[in-house]
Design a protein around this motif. Structure first.
Motif, mmCIF file in Angstrom:
data_model
loop_
_atom_site.group_PDB
_atom_site.id
_atom_site.type_symbol
_atom_site.label_atom_id
_atom_site.label_comp_id
_atom_site.label_asym_id
_atom_site.label_seq_id
_atom_site.Cartn_x
_atom_site.Cartn_y
_atom_site.Cartn_z
ATOM 1 N N LEU A 94 1.128 -1.061 0.153
ATOM 2 C CA LEU A 94 -0.025 -0.068 0.586
ATOM 3 C C LEU A 94 0.667 1.727 -0.104
ATOM 4 N N ILE A 95 0.881 2.424 -1.280
ATOM 5 C CA ILE A 95 1.299 3.439 -1.136
ATOM 6 C C ILE A 95 0.554 4.860 -1.185
ATOM 7 N N LYS A 96 1.530 5.316 0.163
ATOM 8 C CA LYS A 96 1.084 6.445 0.184
ATOM 9 C C LYS A 96 1.514 7.902 -1.227
ATOM 10 N N VAL A 97 0.999 7.714 -1.784
ATOM 11 C CA VAL A 97 1.180 8.343 -3.421
ATOM 12 C C VAL A 97 1.674 9.934 -2.948
ATOM 13 N N ARG A 98 2.635 10.597 -3.481
ATOM 14 C CA ARG A 98 3.348 11.441 -3.466
ATOM 15 C C ARG A 98 3.257 11.745 -5.020
ATOM 16 N N ALA A 99 3.595 11.098 -5.894
ATOM 17 C CA ALA A 99 3.298 11.302 -7.611
ATOM 18 C C ALA A 99 3.242 11.013 -8.023
ATOM 19 N N ALA A 100 1.816 11.202 -9.204
ATOM 20 C CA ALA A 100 1.896 10.255 -10.433
ATOM 21 C C ALA A 100 1.913 10.904 -11.966
ATOM 22 N N SER A 101 2.517 10.209 -12.605
ATOM 23 C CA SER A 101 2.198 10.768 -14.470
ATOM 24 C C SER A 101 1.313 10.579 -15.193
ATOM 25 N N VAL A 102 0.930 11.315 -16.149
ATOM 26 C CA VAL A 102 0.305 11.348 -17.344
ATOM 27 C C VAL A 102 0.435 10.332 -18.160
ATOM 28 N N ASN A 103 -0.369 9.558 -18.333
ATOM 29 C CA ASN A 103 -0.029 8.557 -20.460
ATOM 30 C C ASN A 103 -0.610 8.627 -21.337
ATOM 31 N N SER A 104 -0.814 8.855 -21.960
ATOM 32 C CA SER A 104 -1.306 8.138 -23.947
ATOM 33 C C SER A 104 -2.730 7.266 -23.392
ATOM 34 N N TRP A 105 -1.819 6.388 -22.140
ATOM 35 C CA TRP A 105 -3.014 5.671 -22.211
ATOM 36 C C TRP A 105 -3.496 5.833 -21.205
ATOM 37 N N ASP A 106 -3.630 6.991 -20.362
ATOM 38 C CA ASP A 106 -4.938 7.167 -19.835
ATOM 39 C C ASP A 106 -5.737 7.893 -20.483
ATOM 40 N N SER A 107 -5.312 8.749 -21.229
ATOM 41 C CA SER A 107 -6.462 9.516 -22.464
ATOM 42 C C SER A 107 -6.715 8.353 -23.264
ATOM 43 N N ALA B 68 4.674 7.066 -7.734
ATOM 44 C CA ALA B 68 5.634 7.133 -6.849
ATOM 45 C C ALA B 68 5.300 7.531 -4.893
ATOM 46 N N GLY B 69 6.144 6.891 -4.233
ATOM 47 C CA GLY B 69 4.958 7.297 -2.599
ATOM 48 C C GLY B 69 6.111 7.282 -1.657
ATOM 49 N N GLN B 70 5.873 6.745 -0.451
ATOM 50 C CA GLN B 70 6.267 6.226 0.595
ATOM 51 C C GLN B 70 4.946 4.462 1.353
ATOM 52 N N VAL B 71 5.750 3.901 0.975
ATOM 53 C CA VAL B 71 5.159 2.392 1.650
ATOM 54 C C VAL B 71 4.496 2.778 2.539
ATOM 55 N N GLU B 72 2.878 2.636 2.787
ATOM 56 C CA GLU B 72 2.096 3.008 3.828
ATOM 57 C C GLU B 72 2.402 1.377 4.532
ATOM 58 N N ALA B 73 1.782 0.569 4.121
ATOM 59 C CA ALA B 73 1.671 -1.140 4.540
ATOM 60 C C ALA B 73 1.759 -1.999 3.534
ATOM 61 N N VAL B 74 2.273 -3.190 4.279
ATOM 62 C CA VAL B 74 2.573 -4.533 3.156
ATOM 63 C C VAL B 74 2.175 -5.694 3.454
ATOM 64 N N PHE C 192 -4.012 7.819 -9.412
ATOM 65 C CA PHE C 192 -4.395 8.699 -9.515
ATOM 66 C C PHE C 192 -5.707 9.119 -8.151
ATOM 67 N N ALA C 193 -4.571 8.877 -7.240
ATOM 68 C CA ALA C 193 -5.439 8.688 -5.358
ATOM 69 C C ALA C 193 -4.813 9.392 -4.785
ATOM 70 N N GLU C 194 -5.488 9.300 -3.372
ATOM 71 C CA GLU C 194 -3.807 9.241 -2.254
ATOM 72 C C GLU C 194 -3.622 8.372 -1.780
ATOM 73 N N TYR C 195 -3.791 6.883 -1.624
ATOM 74 C CA TYR C 195 -3.322 5.824 -2.394
ATOM 75 C C TYR C 195 -3.589 4.827 -3.192
ATOM 76 N N ALA C 196 -2.718 4.108 -2.875
ATOM 77 C CA ALA C 196 -2.596 2.714 -4.110
ATOM 78 C C ALA C 196 -2.553 2.077 -3.698
ATOM 79 N N ASN C 197 -2.355 0.462 -4.049
ATOM 80 C CA ASN C 197 -2.177 -0.846 -4.325
ATOM 81 C C ASN C 197 -0.798 -1.199 -5.091
ATOM 82 N N ALA C 198 -0.081 -2.059 -4.722
ATOM 83 C CA ALA C 198 0.970 -2.474 -6.128
ATOM 84 C C ALA C 198 1.592 -4.023 -5.667
ATOM 85 N N SER C 199 1.855 -4.830 -7.187
ATOM 86 C CA SER C 199 2.639 -5.664 -6.739
ATOM 87 C C SER C 199 4.298 -5.448 -5.661
#
Length: 328
Positions: A31-44, A72-78, A99-106
């Motif tokens: 679980l990531i505390k999101v600090r930044a995300a970037s936009v791609n053509s995929w999102d469009s 990109a962000g800081q690990v909140e929980a694992v 595009f959120a305050e928190y996000a899960n990633a593998s």
């Protein structure tokens, strides 16, 4: 927590900021505390095509297929099976719903952020950086001393491609507009071609490798710019107007014509590999790659950021920044 979610109509305005429940990491997730995300053509593309979103959602193993992939962000929980990260680690990589305050990633889709790289810079890396690395190294078989041309050198992938090609010891020519000439030089290009004044396919120069992020020349023109044993990698459909029908026709035509050419022609579909994220992280840490960021937007401005990206004039990456998230 606050997050951007999809609604059903097809345009950037399909993206709405809502209050949703904070996710809980699965056994192999972070679980990531999101600090930044970037936009791609995929999102469009996904914001404009609900049917495509439904298909990808059905095929995906992700629980969250919300908008945003680069994070990109800081690990909140694992999760209980996670051994590579711990709470507080600064990380970057790919996820669903960035595009959120928190996000899960593998854990297999994340690496540690270099200390000399900001969260905004790190968030700009994953899709664009991996595309550039795999195109040049895996498809292009890039070698020191080769003459390499990057068509679309000022864009998100292009700015990474110029720097990665230089890290391999290539002689790099970047193709861009007048306003981006100095920027492309500043990131390491040995030569810069202004496409508003000159056509690289008519210059008489020949390149060992062409990495094309624009696809705005005919097959015969691209072949003319390649050396007899040169390699062409296509990774852009801007010149085709983004039309899937035109893209398919373009690829079929190229497949047929390339059989009669001494050069090699490839279409690139990049794949997530953790080891490639590590390589790019090491290049950033060594100062050989510095992400180029055009503009930063807030979470409330995601639709505006996508509209800006769709204009096709972004210099480097477009980034979504977040303040350290609260405990919602």
């Amino acid at each position: 927590m606050k997050a951007i979610v999809y609604h059903n109509h097809g345009s950037p305005d399909v993206l709405k900021l809502e209050e949703i429940k904070r996710p809980t990491p699965g056994d192999d997730e972070v679980l990531i505390k999101v600090r930044a995300a970037s936009v791609n053509s995929w999102d469009s593309g996904l914001s404009r095509h609900p049917f495509l979103r439904r298909i990808l959602s059905a095929l995906s193993k992700r629980k969250n297929n919300g908008p945003g992939r680069d994070v990109a962000g800081q690990v909140e929980a694992v999760g209980r099976n996670v051994t590579q990260f711990k709470p507080g680690d600064a990380v970057f990589g790919l996820c669903g719903g960035a595009f959120a305050e928190y996000a899960n990633a593998s854990q297999s889709a994340l690496v540690l952020k270099p200390d000399n790289t900001s969260f905004e810079q790190a968030a700009s890396v994953p899709l664009a950086g991996i595309t550039a690395l795999q195109g040049l190294r895996d498809k292009g078989k890039i070698q020191p001393g080769q003459k390499v041309l990057i068509n679309g050198a000022a864009g998100g992938v292009g700015t990474f491609a110029v720097q990665i090609a230089k890290s391999f010891g290539a002689e790099v020519t970047g193709v861009c507009s007048t306003r981006n000439i100095e920027m492309v030089r500043s990131i390491g290009a040995d030569h810069v071609t202004d496409y508003t004044r000159d056509d690289f396919t008519k210059s008489g120069q020949h390149y060992d490798l062409i990495f094309d992020l624009v696809a705005n020349h005919s097959f015969s023109a691209r072949r003319r710019a390649l050396s007899p044993k040169g390699i062409y990698i296509g990774a852009g459909i801007v010149g085709l107007g983004g039309s899937m029908v035109r893209l398919l026709a373009h690829q079929i035509t190229e497949l047929i014509l390339s059989r009669f050419a001494s050069q090699k022609f490839f279409t690139l579909m990049a794949k997530l590999r953790k080891e490639d994220l590590v390589i790019i992280s090491e290049l950033m840490e060594a100062g050989k790659v510095t992400p180029v960021i055009d503009r930063c937007y807030t979470l409330t401005e995601v639709s505006e950021s996508i509209r800006y990206l769709e204009k096709g004039h972004a210099r480097g990456k477009v980034v979504i920044t977040l303040e350290p998230a609260g405990q919602t």
